[in-house]
Design an enzyme around this catalytic site. Structure first.
Site, PDB file in Angstrom:
ATOM      1  N   ASP A   1      -3.828  12.811  -0.434  1.00 53.83           N
ATOM      2  CA  ASP A   1      -5.056  12.307  -1.053  1.00 53.83           C
ATOM      3  C   ASP A   1      -4.779  12.071  -2.530  1.00 53.83           C
ATOM      4  O   ASP A   1      -4.466  13.014  -3.272  1.00 53.83           O
ATOM      5  CB  ASP A   1      -6.181  13.329  -0.860  1.00 53.83           C
ATOM      6  CG  ASP A   1      -7.551  12.764  -1.188  1.00 53.83           C
ATOM      7  OD1 ASP A   1      -7.639  11.559  -1.479  1.00 53.83           O
ATOM      8  OD2 ASP A   1      -8.530  13.528  -1.151  1.00 53.83           O
TER       9      ASP A   1
ATOM     10  N   ASP B   1      -6.659   5.274  -0.690  1.00 57.88           N
ATOM     11  CA  ASP B   1      -6.131   6.415  -1.430  1.00 57.88           C
ATOM     12  C   ASP B   1      -5.838   7.656  -0.599  1.00 57.88           C
ATOM     13  O   ASP B   1      -5.545   8.713  -1.154  1.00 57.88           O
ATOM     14  CB  ASP B   1      -7.089   6.788  -2.565  1.00 57.88           C
ATOM     15  CG  ASP B   1      -8.458   7.207  -2.055  1.00 57.88           C
ATOM     16  OD1 ASP B   1      -8.787   6.905  -0.896  1.00 57.88           O
ATOM     17  OD2 ASP B   1      -9.199   7.832  -2.828  1.00 57.88           O
ATOM     18  N   GLU B   2      -5.880   7.558   0.710  1.00 57.97           N
ATOM     19  CA  GLU B   2      -5.529   8.729   1.509  1.00 57.97           C
ATOM     20  C   GLU B   2      -4.994   8.325   2.874  1.00 57.97           C
ATOM     21  O   GLU B   2      -5.310   7.260   3.399  1.00 57.97           O
ATOM     22  CB  GLU B   2      -6.717   9.687   1.665  1.00 57.97           C
ATOM     23  CG  GLU B   2      -7.907   9.116   2.392  1.00 57.97           C
ATOM     24  CD  GLU B   2      -9.008  10.147   2.607  1.00 57.97           C
ATOM     25  OE1 GLU B   2      -8.698  11.317   2.901  1.00 57.97           O
ATOM     26  OE2 GLU B   2     -10.184   9.775   2.491  1.00 57.97           O
TER      27      GLU B   2
END
EC number: 2.7.7.7
Length: 367
Positions: free
Chosen positions: A14, A108-109
């Site tokens: 993350d 983003d993860e």
């Protein structure tokens, strides 16, 4: 019984305050300052906040006006999704250096299955450290990681030592850890469910574990079975490199609130055109149409209808949307309208998998 499938080594990566961190990376004068990505106007919404801004209580989805009240010195910058996608692509390439089993959740993860990996490294903990180091070298950004036996626990673990940290929960640590956790920390337990659990005297994982399967199913329906398993460390969802798209949507926030259904239909006509174009580009259609309504007080309402046939045309979508719009009277003026299509024709049937206990094997493998 800790799990019902052979042990897997899952990493959840993350990125830390991704949008805001990219902006601070590209603009050195913004570093160390409270920053919000999004709109600062009365109609604006915070898409992301730097850690400096979070100290003031600023969070994503907060109105720009409220954010400024909390932090008058807050700096707003407009979103730049082309740039975020560019950096996300760099990060994705780093993941693929270690494993092809990468399941992106957003820009983003992502989840990574490193049970067997390209580096031949038996330690998922060491792989996570190397990935985070590579991300820093290539992009200049910090990432946090959670490492455990399944996706559910790995995602929870990635939040423990944020920012710029990681946490490993080995097989023998999972259940004791989950027992101490507040149920609001469980991935999938939202505000409404949390409050219901609290009313039922379920405050921690230990409280949840003491409830029978029958009790949980009676009070939480199908989700009850999910809660019964995950608190025991059982979550059999595999890392899926190609995620099936489950819905497609478009929405507009208006510069001024709308109170007339006639004006709303005019705006919904535009939104339906956008949805139609996206469906055509994706070569998909759906059966379930959902109308999203956000009122001036920020309360959200959704109205859905499932029809017998798959549709993708604007005309057919609007027919359903119109029915949903006039389904009940509006509570007050509206600041946002959206349309989403789900129950898509791209979903494939899942194969049944043979499950088996493997706790003895699990406890021997190192993380």
């Amino acid at each position: 019984m800790l799990n019902e499938m052979p042990l897997r080594k899952i990493i959840h990566i993350d990125m830390d305050a991704f949008y805001a961190s990219v902006e601070q990376l590209d603009n050195p004068e913004l570093r160390g300052k409270p920053l919000a990505v999004g709109g600062s106007s009365a109609r604006g919404v915070v898409a992301a906040a730097s850690y400096e801004a979070r100290k003031f209580g600023i969070r994503s989805a907060m109105s720009g006006a409220m954010a400024i009240k909390l932090c008058p010195e807050l700096i707003f910058v407009k979103t730049n999704f082309d740039r975020y996608k560019e950096v996300s692509k760099q990060i994705r390439q780093i993941f693929l250096e270690f494993t092809d089993l990468v399941e992106p959740l957003s820009l983003d993860e992502a989840y990574l299955d490193v049970t067997e990996n390209k580096k031949g490294n038996p330690s998922a903990t060491m792989i996570a450290e190397e990935i985070r180091k590579r991300i820093k070298e290539v992009t200049g950004l910090n990432a946090s990681a959670g490492i455990s036996i399944n996706k559910f626990v790995a995602k929870i673990a990635s939040d423990i030592n944020k920012p710029n940290g990681q946490k490993t929960l080995g097989p023998e640590e999972v259940e004791p850890f989950l027992e101490t956790l507040d149920v609001k920390k469980f991935y999938g337990v939202g505000k409404v469910t949390k409050e219901k659990m609290y009313r039922l005297g379920i405050f921690t994982g230990k409280d949840l574990k003491e409830k029978s399967l029958e009790f949980l199913e009676e009070n939480f329906g199908k989700s009850g079975g999910f809660y019964y398993k995950v608190v025991r460390g059982i979550h059999n969802s595999k890392v899926k490199p190609t995620r099936i798209q489950k819905s497609l949507a478009a929405e507009h926030t208006f510069s001024e609130n709308i109170s007339s259904e006639i004006f709303m239909m005019e705006r919904l006509d535009e939104i339906a055109s956008e949805v139609e174009n996206r469906l055509i580009r994706s070569k998909i259609a759906g059966k379930t149409v959902t109308l999203k309504i956000r009122y001036r007080d920020f309360t959200l309402q959704t109205r859905s209808k499932t029809i017998p046939q798959f549709i993708s045309s604007k005309e057919l979508i609007l027919n359903v949307v119109k029915e949903l719009l006039y389904q009940e009277k509006m509570k007050e003026s509206v600041r946002l309208l959206g349309i989403s299509i789900s129950n898509l024709n791209n979903e494939t049937s899942k194969k049944k998998e043979v499950l088996k206990e493997s706790i003895d094997v699990q406890l021997k493998l190192e993380f």
